[in-house]
Design a protein around this motif. Structure first.
Motif, PDB file in Angstrom:
ATOM      1  N   TYR A 387       0.718  -1.297  -0.149  1.00 37.86           N
ATOM      2  CA  TYR A 387       0.134  -0.010  -0.062  1.00 37.86           C
ATOM      3  C   TYR A 387       0.951   1.270  -0.069  1.00 37.86           C
ATOM      4  O   TYR A 387       1.934   1.326   0.121  1.00 37.86           O
ATOM      5  N   ILE A 388       0.060   2.504  -0.220  1.00 38.29           N
ATOM      6  CA  ILE A 388       0.799   3.579  -0.015  1.00 38.29           C
ATOM      7  C   ILE A 388       0.065   4.412   1.205  1.00 38.29           C
ATOM      8  O   ILE A 388      -1.208   4.510   1.168  1.00 38.29           O
ATOM      9  N   TYR A 389       0.794   5.170   1.946  1.00 41.21           N
ATOM     10  CA  TYR A 389       0.431   5.848   3.047  1.00 41.21           C
ATOM     11  C   TYR A 389       0.698   7.096   3.118  1.00 41.21           C
ATOM     12  O   TYR A 389       1.578   7.767   2.409  1.00 41.21           O
ATOM     13  N   LYS A 390      -0.064   7.843   3.843  1.00 44.34           N
ATOM     14  CA  LYS A 390       0.144   9.390   4.325  1.00 44.34           C
ATOM     15  C   LYS A 390       0.163   9.560   5.723  1.00 44.34           C
ATOM     16  O   LYS A 390      -0.858   9.138   6.306  1.00 44.34           O
ATOM     17  N   PHE A 391       1.099  10.260   6.222  1.00 46.55           N
ATOM     18  CA  PHE A 391       0.896  10.713   7.769  1.00 46.55           C
ATOM     19  C   PHE A 391       0.683  12.425   7.730  1.00 46.55           C
ATOM     20  O   PHE A 391       1.186  13.180   6.886  1.00 46.55           O
ATOM     21  N   VAL A 392      -0.292  12.719   8.615  1.00 44.00           N
ATOM     22  CA  VAL A 392      -0.848  13.961   9.035  1.00 44.00           C
ATOM     23  C   VAL A 392      -0.419  14.280  10.232  1.00 44.00           C
ATOM     24  O   VAL A 392      -1.167  13.903  11.103  1.00 44.00           O
ATOM     25  N   SER A 393       0.453  15.328  10.690  1.00 45.56           N
ATOM     26  CA  SER A 393       0.670  15.622  12.006  1.00 45.56           C
ATOM     27  C   SER A 393      -0.250  16.129  12.752  1.00 45.56           C
ATOM     28  O   SER A 393      -1.266  17.239  12.187  1.00 45.56           O
ATOM     29  N   SER A 394      -0.440  16.056  14.049  1.00 46.44           N
ATOM     30  CA  SER A 394      -1.578  16.651  14.964  1.00 46.44           C
ATOM     31  C   SER A 394      -1.022  18.143  15.196  1.00 46.44           C
ATOM     32  O   SER A 394      -2.126  18.909  15.368  1.00 46.44           O
ATOM     33  N   GLN A 395       0.169  18.465  15.407  1.00 46.61           N
ATOM     34  CA  GLN A 395       0.792  19.592  15.737  1.00 46.61           C
ATOM     35  C   GLN A 395       0.923  20.443  14.613  1.00 46.61           C
ATOM     36  O   GLN A 395       1.497  20.168  13.462  1.00 46.61           O
ATOM     37  N   PRO A 396       0.748  21.729  14.205  1.00 46.24           N
ATOM     38  CA  PRO A 396       1.036  22.733  13.140  1.00 46.24           C
ATOM     39  C   PRO A 396       2.641  22.693  13.356  1.00 46.24           C
ATOM     40  O   PRO A 396       3.385  22.705  14.010  1.00 46.24           O
ATOM     41  N   GLY A 403      10.449  20.551  14.443  1.00 46.08           N
ATOM     42  CA  GLY A 403      11.625  19.503  14.872  1.00 46.08           C
ATOM     43  C   GLY A 403      10.888  18.101  14.706  1.00 46.08           C
ATOM     44  O   GLY A 403       9.490  17.806  14.551  1.00 46.08           O
ATOM     45  N   GLY A 404      11.426  17.051  15.057  1.00 47.45           N
ATOM     46  CA  GLY A 404      11.208  15.723  14.960  1.00 47.45           C
ATOM     47  C   GLY A 404       9.838  15.336  15.597  1.00 47.45           C
ATOM     48  O   GLY A 404       9.042  14.325  15.480  1.00 47.45           O
ATOM     49  N   TYR A 405       9.540  15.928  16.967  1.00 48.92           N
ATOM     50  CA  TYR A 405       8.491  16.073  17.676  1.00 48.92           C
ATOM     51  C   TYR A 405       6.980  16.133  16.888  1.00 48.92           C
ATOM     52  O   TYR A 405       6.022  15.050  17.291  1.00 48.92           O
ATOM     53  N   LEU A 406       7.150  16.633  15.706  1.00 43.55           N
ATOM     54  CA  LEU A 406       6.072  16.897  14.789  1.00 43.55           C
ATOM     55  C   LEU A 406       5.667  15.234  14.356  1.00 43.55           C
ATOM     56  O   LEU A 406       4.320  15.360  13.847  1.00 43.55           O
ATOM     57  N   LEU A 407       6.490  14.495  14.284  1.00 41.21           N
ATOM     58  CA  LEU A 407       6.227  13.218  13.364  1.00 41.21           C
ATOM     59  C   LEU A 407       5.862  12.286  14.539  1.00 41.21           C
ATOM     60  O   LEU A 407       5.361  10.980  14.497  1.00 41.21           O
ATOM     61  N   ASP A 408       5.689  12.484  15.956  1.00 43.57           N
ATOM     62  CA  ASP A 408       5.302  11.784  16.697  1.00 43.57           C
ATOM     63  C   ASP A 408       3.706  11.537  17.172  1.00 43.57           C
ATOM     64  O   ASP A 408       3.439  10.644  17.888  1.00 43.57           O
ATOM     65  N   GLU A 409       3.158  12.550  16.612  1.00 44.20           N
ATOM     66  CA  GLU A 409       1.564  12.570  17.215  1.00 44.20           C
ATOM     67  C   GLU A 409       0.800  12.941  15.806  1.00 44.20           C
ATOM     68  O   GLU A 409       1.271  13.846  15.053  1.00 44.20           O
ATOM     69  N   GLY A 410      -0.070  12.185  15.242  1.00 46.35           N
ATOM     70  CA  GLY A 410      -0.926  12.536  14.015  1.00 46.35           C
ATOM     71  C   GLY A 410      -1.476  11.310  13.635  1.00 46.35           C
ATOM     72  O   GLY A 410      -1.672  10.387  14.398  1.00 46.35           O
ATOM     73  N   THR A 411      -2.380  11.391  12.366  1.00 45.29           N
ATOM     74  CA  THR A 411      -3.014  10.284  11.946  1.00 45.29           C
ATOM     75  C   THR A 411      -2.338   9.800  10.745  1.00 45.29           C
ATOM     76  O   THR A 411      -1.846  10.275   9.679  1.00 45.29           O
ATOM     77  N   LEU A 412      -2.330   8.363  10.855  1.00 43.92           N
ATOM     78  CA  LEU A 412      -1.675   7.650   9.594  1.00 43.92           C
ATOM     79  C   LEU A 412      -2.944   7.281   8.796  1.00 43.92           C
ATOM     80  O   LEU A 412      -3.645   6.578   9.154  1.00 43.92           O
ATOM     81  N   TYR A 413      -2.904   7.374   7.364  1.00 42.00           N
ATOM     82  CA  TYR A 413      -3.950   7.007   6.355  1.00 42.00           C
ATOM     83  C   TYR A 413      -3.072   6.050   5.365  1.00 42.00           C
ATOM     84  O   TYR A 413      -1.969   6.031   5.223  1.00 42.00           O
ATOM     85  N   VAL A 414      -3.996   5.301   4.606  1.00 42.45           N
ATOM     86  CA  VAL A 414      -3.773   4.560   3.731  1.00 42.45           C
ATOM     87  C   VAL A 414      -4.850   4.693   2.366  1.00 42.45           C
ATOM     88  O   VAL A 414      -5.922   5.116   2.613  1.00 42.45           O
ATOM     89  N   ALA A 415      -4.073   4.772   1.034  1.00 37.47           N
ATOM     90  CA  ALA A 415      -4.835   5.022   0.149  1.00 37.47           C
ATOM     91  C   ALA A 415      -5.811   4.123  -0.514  1.00 37.47           C
ATOM     92  O   ALA A 415      -5.540   2.700  -0.532  1.00 37.47           O
ATOM     93  N   ARG A 416      -7.013   4.653  -0.944  1.00 37.98           N
ATOM     94  CA  ARG A 416      -7.807   3.411  -1.824  1.00 37.98           C
ATOM     95  C   ARG A 416      -8.098   4.451  -3.188  1.00 37.98           C
ATOM     96  O   ARG A 416      -8.528   5.389  -3.210  1.00 37.98           O
TER      97      ARG A 416
END
Length: 668
Positions: A387-396, A403-416
C-alpha cells in the motif's frame, strides 16, 4: 551453511515475499474498470488511459513559464540534452557535454582513524565502522549553511543509505563458518557495512569535490548504533527486549533504501526489507512477523556469531522460556520504521519515528510546509500488493520551533484508488468511527493468513500497520516505491515498479501482461491542492515498456516510448529544484533495456529522455543535486563488474558526480 539459496547480491526480483493475502481489490482491477484495451503496436501493448479530468492532471498546474524559468533562460522543465542510447558497457554513460566521476566508493575512510580501504578484503569490522558503507542507495545533500538559512552549492553534508551487502566482496574469501558458527568480526563488519554515512564534502576552486578530512560532521550510523524509540510505540510491551526492558531503545537500522529530508533539516532513513535479518525457529510466529514474512532462518546468520555477544544473539527472535525482557523475541518489532538522523549534530541519537507506521518503508516525501498547518508526508510499502500511506501531524508547523516531535503525533492514512479516478485516504486511527467499525466487523475472521482478534490500542495498530490497512480496505499496489512531489503543481508521483506475481486472470489494460516486469508511474492531486485532504484525483503519468508502448489519454497517445526513452521497472523518483522529474530503474538488464538507467521527464508535456546509463549489473538509485542544480549526485549499487576501478578485484558501490562541461544547469 552459506546461503546459496539466497542471492548474495539481492538481485532476485522474487525475494520480497508476497504476504498480503487480504483479498482487497487489486489496483489492476480498479484501473481496468476505467480503462479499455487498445491496439498492439510494434510488438508491445499500447496501454490506454481513459481521461478523467480533460487533458489530465497536468492541467491543474500553472502554465506560466516565467515563474519557473532557470537562470539560463530556458523553461525549467524543458529537456535540453541529447538522449543517450541504451548501453551494455561497464561504465557510466551521460549525454554529450556532460562529465561523470565516481566518488566516495564503499570503503572510503571518513571518520575515526581513517583506515584505508584494502582491495584484498582484509579490512576489519572496526575499520568498516569508520568507512563508507556498502550498497549506496537514497541520499540527500544538505548545504553546510542550511541551519543559518543559506543554500550553499559548494559545500555541504552528503548523507546516504547503505541498503545491504555483497558478502563475497566484503570479505577476503567470502563469508565463512567454523563448526556451524560465523567469525564474530565478519559479522561485525557486515553489520557495519549497513546503515548510513554522513560525509562532509566541499568543492574546490577547480570544481573538484572531495571529503573534508577530519570534519566533526563525518559520521557512520550502522546496524549496531543505539537508537531511541519515539512516538506511540515508545514503551509498548510488544517492543520489550533484554536490551531495553522499558521498550524505549533499540540498536541499529538495516536495509535502508530511500530516505526523506525533513523541512527542519534532518534526514529520515527508511527500513525496507528488514524481515530477512531475523530468525524465529519457534513452532509459531506472532502476526507482527507473519504479515512481514519473517522466516526460520536469517539472511546472513548474524545470530550465529561465535562470540555469542548480545549484539549478535539478538537476531535470533525465537522466544525463550522466560519473559520478553529475558530474550529478543520482540527485536524485530523495533524495525520497519523511518529513522530520523540529525546530520548537523554528530552527538545526536537517531530516533525511530513510530507514528509513521511499521512496514517495508521505501522512503518518505514531505509536502511543502506552511506556517500554522500540519506536516504531511507520504511513504510507499515496497512489496507486491502492498500500500501507499500518508501521515498528517496533529501539531502545526512553525519554522522557528519545528522538529522531529511533529512526527510523533498525528493520523496515519492508507490510500484507496476508486474506479472513477477519485481516491480516498482511509484513517488507521481507532478514534475514527469508520475504522473502528471495520475493526469490530473483522473480529474473529481470517484476514489473509491471520485470525484477527482485534487491536489492544493505537500502538498495536501502528505495530501492525499492514494488517490495519488490510482491514481498512486499502488498494494493493504493484510494488509502490519512491515518491516525489512536483514543486510547481503540488501533484504527488509514485513509482509502481513491477509485479512478477500477476497471474493470467489478473491481466487488464493497466497491466496487460501476466508476470508484469515493466511497471508504471501513478500521480494524484489532493483535493483543493491541500495535502492534508482526505480525497484526491489520480491518473497514470506513464507506462514503462519497450518501443511503441503508449500511454493514452482521451484517445490520444500522450507518451509513445521509443529508442530514446524505453525503460522498465521505475524505482527511484525525484523532482529537482526547477521541476524536472528524474526516473531511475531497477529492472532486467536484458535487451532491449540493457543496463539500468536514469531518465529525465518534463511533467507538463510528458516528454521523457534517457540521461544516464549505469555500469553492468548495477541498480541506478539515489539522486540529488546541489541547490543550484549544477552538480548532480547519483548512486550506483551492486555493480557486477570491477567498477569503478578496473584494477580493483572487487566491485565497489559508489556515488557518481555529474556536471555540465560548461558549468550549466543539469538537464537544461
Amino acid at each position: 551453511m552459506a546461503k546459496h539459496h539466497l542471492d548474495p547480491q539481492y538481485l532476485d526480483p522474487n525475494y520480497e515475499p508476497v504476504v498480503n493475502r487480504s483479498g482487497n481489490t487489486p489496483f489492476g482491477d480498479i484501473l481496468a474498470a476505467r480503462m479499455q484495451r487498445r491496439t498492439i503496436m510494434k510488438g508491445s501493448v499500447g496501454a490506454a488511459l481513459a481521461g478523467l479530468m480533460g487533458a489530465g492532471l497536468a492541467g491543474c498546474g500553472s502554465d506560466d513559464d516565467d515563474d519557473r524559468a532557470s537562470s539560463s533562460g530556458v523553461a525549467s522543465t524543458e529537456l535540453g540534452f541529447k538522449a543517450v542510447p541504451v548501453s551494455t558497457e561497464n561504465r557510466v554513460v551521460v549525454p554529450e557535454g556532460y562529465s561523470a566521476v565516481a566518488f566516495l566508493p564503499w570503503g572510503t575512510p571518513i571518520t575515526g582513524a581513517y583506515p584505508e580501504y584494502r582491495p584484498d578484503g582484509t579490512n576489519s569490522g572496526e575499520d568498516q565502522e569508520q568507512q563508507v558503507g556498502m550498497h549506496h542507495d537514497g541520499m540527500h545533500f544538505f548545504p553546510i549553511d542550511l541551519k543559518a538559512g543559506g543554500n550553499s552549492s559548494s559545500e555541504g553534508l552528503l548523507v546516504m543509505n547503505h541498503e545491504y551487502i555483497n558478502q563475497n566482496a566484503l570479505h577476503a574469501t567470502g563469508p565463512s563458518y567454523v563448526n556451524g558458527l560465523r567469525p564474530a568480526d565478519e559479522v561485525r563488519k557486515e553489520i557495519a557495512a549497513h546503515g548510513v554515512s554522513v560525509v562532509h564534502i566541499k568543492r574546490d576552486s577547480a570544481g573538484v569535490w572531495d571529503l573534508v578530512h577530519g570534519s566533526p560532521f563525518n559520521r557512520r550510523i550502522t546496524g549496531n548504533t543505539e537508537m531511541d524509540i519515539r512516538g506511540p510505540l515508545r514503551g509498548y510491551h510488544k517492543l520489550v527486549t533484554k536490551f531495553s526492558p522499558d521498550a524505549t531503545e533499540t540498536r541499529g537500522t538495516l536495509n535502508n533504501c530511500s530516505m526523506g529530508p525533513t523541512p527542519w533539516g534532518t534526514y529520515l532513513a527508511a527500513e525496507e526489507n528488514w524481515h530477512g535479518y531475523f530468525a524465529n525457529k519457534g513452532a509459531s510466529q506472532p502476526r507482527e512477523q507473519v504479515r512481514h514474512g519473517v522466516g526460520s532462518e536469517s539472511r546472513y546468520d548474524w545470530e550465529l556469531a561465535d562470540s555469542g555477544a548480545d549484539a549478535y544473539v539478538r537476531f535470533d527472535i525465537t522466544p525463550g522460556s522466560g519473559s520478553a525482557a529475558d530474550d529478543y523475541r520482540n527485536e524485530a518489532n523495533t524495525y520497519g520504521f523511518m529513522v530520523e538522523i540529525d546530520p548537523f549534530n554528530p552527538q545526536s541519537k537517531p530516533q525511530k519515528r513510530t507514528a509513521l507506521g511499521r512496514f517495508g518503508h521505501e522512503g518518505v516525501i514531505f509536502a511543502p510546509v506552511r506556517e500554522g498547518e500540519p506536516v504531511v508526508c507520504y511513504s510507499g510499502d515496497d512489496s507486491r500488493f502492498e500500500y501507499i500511506y500518508k501521515f498528517v501531524s496533529s501539531q502545526p508547523y512553525y519554522a522557528a520551533t519545528a522538529g522531529g516531535y511533529l512526527l510523533d503525533e498525528g493520523t496515519l492514512y492508507v490510500a484507496r484508488f476508486n474506479d472513477d479516478g477519485s481516491g480516498d485516504w482511509l484513517s488507521l486511527d481507532l478514534e475514527d468511527p469508520d475504522f473502528a467499525a471495520k475493526v469490530q466487523a473483522a473480529m474473529g475472521t481470517t484476514v489473509g493468513d491471520i485470525v484477527f482478534e482485534g487491536f489492544e490500542n493505537q500502538a498495536d495498530v501502528l505495530l501492525n500497520t499492514r494488517l490495519a490497512a488490510d482491514i481498512a480496505g486499502a488498494t494493493p499496489m504493484d510494488r509502490p516505491e519512491w515518491g516525489a512531489i512536483d514543486p510547481n503543481t503540488g501533484e504527488v508521483y509514485f513509482t509502481l515498479t513491477n509485479n512478477s506475481q500477476r497471474t493470467e486472470d489478473q491481466v487488464n489494460a493497466a497491466n496487460p501482461v501476466a508476470n508484469n516486469q515493466t511497471g508504471h508511474i501513478i500521480r494524484w492531486q489532493e483535493a483543493g491542492n491541500d495535502h492534508a485532504a482526505t480525497g484526491f484525483q489520480w491518473d497514470i503519468f506513464v507506462f514503462a515498456g519497450t518501443q511503441g508502448t503508449e500511454t493514452v489519454v482521451d484517445g490520444e497517445a500522450v507518451v509513445t516510448l521509443d529508442d530514446d526513452n524505453i525503460f522498465n521497472s521505475p524505482d527511484g523518483l525525484w523532482f529537482d529544484y526547477n521541476g524536472r522529474l528524474w526516473i531511475q530503474t531497477d529492472g532486467s538488464d536484458d535487451a532491449p533495456y540493457q543496463n539500468n538507467m536514469m531518465l529525465a521527464a518534463n511533467p507538463e508535456t510528458r516528454e521523457i529522455k534517457r540521461f544516464f546509463v549505469g555500469p553492468t549489473g548495477c541498480e541506478v538509485t539515489g539522486v540529488v543535486s546541489t541547490p543550484d542544480v549544477r552538480t548532480l549526485f547519483v548512486n550506483i549499487q551492486h555493480p557486477a563488474g570491477n567498477w569503478p576501478d578496473a584494477s580493483d578485484p572487487r566491485p565497489r558501490d559508489a556515488t557518481v558526480i555529474v556536471t555540465r562541461d560548461d558549468g550549466g544547469i543539469i538537464g537544461a
